[in-house]
Enzyme design. Sequence first.
Site, PDB file in Angstrom:
ATOM      1  CG  ASP A   1     -76.765 -28.652  67.039  1.00 16.10           C
ATOM      2  OD1 ASP A   1     -76.393 -27.954  66.162  1.00 16.10           O
ATOM      3  OD2 ASP A   1     -76.645 -29.753  66.997  1.00 16.10           O
TER       4      ASP A   1
ATOM      5  CD  GLU B   1     -73.382 -19.610  60.901  1.00 15.64           C
ATOM      6  OE1 GLU B   1     -72.231 -19.212  60.176  1.00 15.64           O
ATOM      7  OE2 GLU B   1     -73.712 -20.716  60.567  1.00 15.64           O
TER       8      GLU B   1
ATOM      9  CG  ASP C   1     -74.057 -14.830  60.038  1.00 16.67           C
ATOM     10  OD1 ASP C   1     -74.607 -15.775  59.432  1.00 16.67           O
ATOM     11  OD2 ASP C   1     -72.841 -14.809  60.178  1.00 16.67           O
TER      12      ASP C   1
END
Length: 293
Positions: A190, A216, A173
């Site tokens: 992005d 993410e 993460d």
Amino acid sequence: MPLTLTRSDNVPRLIRAAPIGICITNEAGILEMVNPAFCEFYGYAEEELLGRSFALVVPEAERETMLRRHRCFMQGDEEHDERQEWEVVGRDGETHSIIAESSRLKDDAGRLKRVIFITDITERKALERRLDFLARHDELTGLLNRRAGMARLGEEIARAHRQGSPLCVAIIDLDNFKQINDRHGHATGDEVLCDVAARLGGELRDYDVLARLGGEEFLVILPGATQEQAHESLERLRTRIASASPGRSDLSVTLSAGIAALRADEACHVLLERADRALYRAKQDGRNRTQAG
């Protein structure tokens, strides 16, 4: 008994006006008539095709196969060749997808001819490939998506249980990723995700699996890796991301990871739950770290 190709004035006119490619060959496969749609599709003028083998527009590696099929069809009993999809090459060297159908006829003199009908399906096949890709991949990063990643994990777990080999998974993460979106915008977010995905993929082994779970979060599957080896791999990934600038000097990106090693007869969801709990501990302990579960 083959149908008869008559010399009615309407036949050439209809063939030339047809929106699909049509050609007529003799028994040897030499082109005797091509309509404008056929010429436009392949990028040749009519005079460049007439008198040449129809295999001119077939990829070189497949020409002998196509010529052999032609001979078998012309010598066989069937009046219509089965409808098939083929790859062909235009004059520009581009490969196109087509559906080809053909019929065997006799002209007024009793000579065998073959009429071939060509339908261009290049765009349709490209769309099918795109849809197939999107069914299994994340559109933004190009990685396997969650569904495909879970499927691969199930396959790797089954293989590990069957072979008695080690297997580790990690859930990654990105730390404080919401702040990147809030401060710099989702377009920048992005870009960061794509950059991280590329860097992670570049550090993994060819047979490791990387998937985007969503947002993410990423899944890493490490076949054949012990927990110690997996920890070393994830630490390498973590330091690689922390030391790299994702295209901008004002951005700092770090990740946290939770690792779990597969246990005997352990199910997929249990393995992932342990990796997720390890990730939670890594976050609680200050982020930018790897935690084994």
